[in-house]
Design a protein around this motif. Sequence first.
Motif, PDB file in Angstrom:
ATOM      1  N   TRP A   6       0.657  -1.441  -0.346  1.00 33.61           N
ATOM      2  CA  TRP A   6       0.186  -0.485   0.353  1.00 33.61           C
ATOM      3  C   TRP A   6       1.174   1.233   0.023  1.00 33.61           C
ATOM      4  CZ3 TRP A   6      -4.069  -1.095  -2.045  1.00 33.61           C
ATOM      5  CH2 TRP A   6      -4.740  -2.455  -1.641  1.00 33.61           C
ATOM      6  N   GLU A  10       0.892   4.195  -2.673  1.00 33.01           N
ATOM      7  CA  GLU A  10       0.517   5.540  -2.138  1.00 33.01           C
ATOM      8  C   GLU A  10       1.604   6.871  -2.599  1.00 33.01           C
ATOM      9  OE1 GLU A  10      -2.692   5.112  -1.587  1.00 33.01           O
ATOM     10  OE2 GLU A  10      -2.164   7.183  -1.417  1.00 33.01           O
ATOM     11  N   ARG A  13       1.706   7.268  -6.169  1.00 35.70           N
ATOM     12  CA  ARG A  13       0.279   7.803  -6.383  1.00 35.70           C
ATOM     13  C   ARG A  13       0.935   9.767  -6.296  1.00 35.70           C
ATOM     14  NH1 ARG A  13      -4.009  10.362  -4.166  1.00 35.70           N
ATOM     15  NH2 ARG A  13      -3.308   9.471  -1.645  1.00 35.70           N
ATOM     16  N   ILE A  14       1.897   9.807  -5.012  1.00 35.22           N
ATOM     17  CA  ILE A  14       1.634  10.993  -4.477  1.00 35.22           C
ATOM     18  C   ILE A  14       3.224  11.758  -5.722  1.00 35.22           C
ATOM     19  CG2 ILE A  14       3.208  12.424  -2.394  1.00 35.22           C
ATOM     20  CD1 ILE A  14       1.903  10.297  -0.693  1.00 35.22           C
ATOM     21  N   GLY A  17       1.153  12.917  -8.335  1.00 38.30           N
ATOM     22  CA  GLY A  17       0.791  14.069  -8.238  1.00 38.30           C
ATOM     23  C   GLY A  17       1.516  15.500  -8.494  1.00 38.30           C
ATOM     24  N   ALA A  18       2.587  14.862  -7.880  1.00 41.00           N
ATOM     25  CA  ALA A  18       4.111  15.570  -8.035  1.00 41.00           C
ATOM     26  C   ALA A  18       4.383  16.041  -8.960  1.00 41.00           C
ATOM     27  CB  ALA A  18       4.936  15.138  -7.072  1.00 41.00           C
ATOM     28  N   ARG A 313       9.123  21.345  -1.144  1.00 37.75           N
ATOM     29  CA  ARG A 313       8.402  20.421  -0.156  1.00 37.75           C
ATOM     30  C   ARG A 313       8.984  20.714   0.542  1.00 37.75           C
ATOM     31  NH1 ARG A 313       7.829  16.259  -5.013  1.00 37.75           N
ATOM     32  NH2 ARG A 313       6.749  15.055  -3.354  1.00 37.75           N
ATOM     33  N   GLU A 316       5.782  20.612   3.161  1.00 33.28           N
ATOM     34  CA  GLU A 316       5.038  18.863   2.629  1.00 33.28           C
ATOM     35  C   GLU A 316       5.828  17.578   4.209  1.00 33.28           C
ATOM     36  OE1 GLU A 316       4.593  18.092  -0.959  1.00 33.28           O
ATOM     37  OE2 GLU A 316       4.314  16.231  -0.671  1.00 33.28           O
ATOM     38  N   ARG A 320       3.979  16.097   6.770  1.00 32.83           N
ATOM     39  CA  ARG A 320       3.499  14.069   6.245  1.00 32.83           C
ATOM     40  C   ARG A 320       4.052  13.506   7.604  1.00 32.83           C
ATOM     41  NH1 ARG A 320       1.960  12.404   1.868  1.00 32.83           N
ATOM     42  NH2 ARG A 320       2.041  13.980  -0.065  1.00 32.83           N
ATOM     43  N   ALA A 325       4.632   9.791   9.758  1.00 35.74           N
ATOM     44  CA  ALA A 325       5.342   9.325   8.495  1.00 35.74           C
ATOM     45  C   ALA A 325       6.255   8.547   9.182  1.00 35.74           C
ATOM     46  CB  ALA A 325       5.417   9.706   6.972  1.00 35.74           C
ATOM     47  N   ARG A 326       6.782   7.505   7.999  1.00 37.84           N
ATOM     48  CA  ARG A 326       8.437   7.543   9.103  1.00 37.84           C
ATOM     49  C   ARG A 326       9.505   7.819   7.887  1.00 37.84           C
ATOM     50  NH1 ARG A 326       7.447   1.023   8.870  1.00 37.84           N
ATOM     51  NH2 ARG A 326       5.554   1.476   9.055  1.00 37.84           N
ATOM     52  N   ARG A 327      10.633   7.626   8.242  1.00 40.92           N
ATOM     53  CA  ARG A 327      11.894   7.475   7.366  1.00 40.92           C
ATOM     54  C   ARG A 327      11.740   7.226   6.328  1.00 40.92           C
ATOM     55  NH1 ARG A 327      17.376   9.234  10.456  1.00 40.92           N
ATOM     56  NH2 ARG A 327      16.429  10.190  11.794  1.00 40.92           N
ATOM     57  N   GLN A 329       9.087   5.621   5.164  1.00 46.56           N
ATOM     58  CA  GLN A 329       7.907   5.574   3.904  1.00 46.56           C
ATOM     59  C   GLN A 329       8.582   7.282   2.888  1.00 46.56           C
ATOM     60  OE1 GLN A 329       5.217   5.369   7.241  1.00 46.56           O
ATOM     61  NE2 GLN A 329       4.273   4.213   6.262  1.00 46.56           N
ATOM     62  N   ILE A 330       8.669   8.096   4.165  1.00 48.37           N
ATOM     63  CA  ILE A 330       9.237   9.813   2.574  1.00 48.37           C
ATOM     64  C   ILE A 330      10.467   8.867   1.677  1.00 48.37           C
ATOM     65  CG2 ILE A 330      10.373  11.129   2.873  1.00 48.37           C
ATOM     66  CD1 ILE A 330       7.872  11.847   4.597  1.00 48.37           C
ATOM     67  N   GLN A 333       8.503   7.526  -0.789  1.00 46.61           N
ATOM     68  CA  GLN A 333       8.100   8.343  -1.982  1.00 46.61           C
ATOM     69  C   GLN A 333       8.802   9.044  -2.514  1.00 46.61           C
ATOM     70  OE1 GLN A 333       6.081  11.152   0.333  1.00 46.61           O
ATOM     71  NE2 GLN A 333       5.822  12.353  -1.171  1.00 46.61           N
TER      72      GLN A 333
END
Lengths: 407, 257
Positions: A6, A10, A13-14, A17-18, A313, A316, A320, A325-327, A329-330, A333
């Motif tokens: 997931w 995600e 998707r992010i 978008g960016a 960002r 932003e 997050r 948000a964990r490291r 996860q960033i 991304q």
Amino acid sequence: MKTILWDTIEAGRIAFGALTANKARSALATLGIVIGVMTVVLMITIVSGLNDSFSTQLARIGSGTIYIQRFPWIIQDDFFIYRNRPRLTQKNYEDVKRYCQGASTITPYVDTMRPVAFKNESLGGVFLIGTDETYLETTDVMPEVGRFISRMDAIANRDVAVIGTTVAKELFGQHNPIGQKVRIGGFDYKIVGVLEEQGAMFGQSMDSQVIVPIGSMRKHFGRRRDLSIIVKAINPDEVEELKDELTGIMRRTRRLGPGEGDNFSINEQGQLMDMYTQITSGVYAAGIIIGGISLIVGGIGIMNIMLVSVTERTHEIGIRKALGARRSQILRQFLIESALICSFGGIIGIGLAWGGAKAINIYLPTSMSVPLAVAGMLFAAFVGVFFGIFPAAKAARLDPIVALRKE
Amino acid sequence: MSKNSTIITLKKVQKIYQIGEIEVPALLDINLNIRRGEYLAIMGPSGSGKSTLMNLIGCLDTVTSGEYWLEDEDVSKLTDNELAQIRNHRIGFIFQTFNLLPRANAFRNVELPLIYAGTTPGKRREKAISVLESVGLGDRVNHKPSELSGGQRQRVAIARALVNDPSIILADEPTGNLDSTTGEEILHLFEELHKQGNTMIVVTHEETVASRAARVVRLFDGKIVSDTRNDSNSQTDKSSTTDILARVKRKNIPEAG
Ligand SMILES: Nc1ncnc2c1ncn2[C@@H]1O[C@H](COP(=O)(O)OP(=O)(O)OP(=O)(O)O)[C@@H](O)[C@H]1O
Ligand SMILES: [Mg+2]
């Protein structure tokens, strides 16, 4: 496991978008990747196209066939070393024929250019070959209509000719050429056969040729012609042994002393293949280097744009992180974002290379393979991940409160 | 755990910012216990350390010295990932400037904590929408922050703070960027949340805001200078429209320092 999936969706998707929010910038940033992927993919496509066409052409020579000739096919040093070599003579041919054990067929061969005429039609630049009936065995030519020159034609030096399809078409059109008389360089020849269409070899049409008995050719066009001896090995795996044997026979018949070098050449397909591989591997390496450099430059461009993106960002990222948000996860991304930009560049690069291959296909059969396209994409994505690591790590390491304060 | 058990314990907490060579003390010797279900207001003049304290409680920042116990965990000993986990699951943070993602609509903003919690998309949607409905934004789900009023934005931020069912809700000047009427709406919402059993901590400049809380802690120069209870308020608040109007009027009367 599920969470990671997931997360990845995600992050995709992010990132998407960016990217769409900064279309022009993303497109410019990926230019280096586009060029890099295009160069590498196109280069590989062209070289593999060349390989295919070259090896099918070489296959015609046959791997078990050896050519004893005055000059080598590939001259790497100065030509003047070879200039004073004597021509191959009828005696050389006869000696080879008498002594050679490893050969299944030995064929004499001379060639020249002569115009060919029928009634009012004339065709210039025709390749005139003088040989005997064994030529059928040493090469792959076959008569399509009529017959090849026979043993009797060769022994009796008859003025008969087998013509290529181009000659047949140009001089006779739809009419049957068999039994007709043509004038070759001013002498009358009776056509006994038409060869199968052979296409071009190394850019030279093989169909604009006429084959006549070697004795007849000598009679009309001169005895001192340079002879080639075509030798077909009994066993194609023993070509090297056959070459040694032929060298020995040639040196003996020419009475060369131990200190003297060969004054003839033993040519075969393998040498051409070697030279070809040498040339194409050079082209290959150049393509890979150019492509590699543009990929590195492109990658640095991506890194730069990602650093800008991280700076822009920061707030932003702070939000997050404040929301949990964990490291990792960033990090993910931004890596995915970077990989996406590069894959996008990769797709465009592959598209351009595909178009390029299509255009080149007119001159050289090339087609881009699906695995190559996929590999190109994956490589672009890899470049994205690699050059995205530094900016993504920078984003992941941001302190939440510091990042939140940035506007 | 019983309803009145201690949820937050600060022992001799100091926070000192280092700017080059200079040490800027923002919090000095803070001792504070907060119980589950409390409604606490933190007051104090500008620069007294309110935000610093909130950021520490919210696990956005770490103490320079002292201890911070959240339930039964010593927060100062936690790793980066564990802090992220706490921010995600146990704390709902509401900011003065809302801190919404400008490109994302209300729904996307509210689902963020759920994404980082690893909730599946179906559940995320269900939960985010229901929380948005509960703050009265059921019809603004697909609006971006720029398409919402200030009060609506803050309600999106509140929905986001609530979506993961946190045990503590922190708000740093939640009404600071709102006019008094919308500010009242937000405070009304806070009272609802408090009634539902949430632990609320609100930083504010305004007495009217603080007066809604059951307990007021005052900071001055990084120290707690008073800690009082408003027995009359909050617990028995009816929060009717007349009440809200009354308070709006009261706000216009000059405050007593
Ligand atoms: N990142 C920082 N670096 C250095 N000093 C800081 C930092 N953040 C806050 N401070 C200092 O710490 C002190 C407390 O700041 P804090 O933001 O907590 O005040 P506050 O009570 O929230 O004020 P306000 O009501 O204006 O929001 C101030 O003196 C401020 O200058
Ligand atoms: Mg503050």
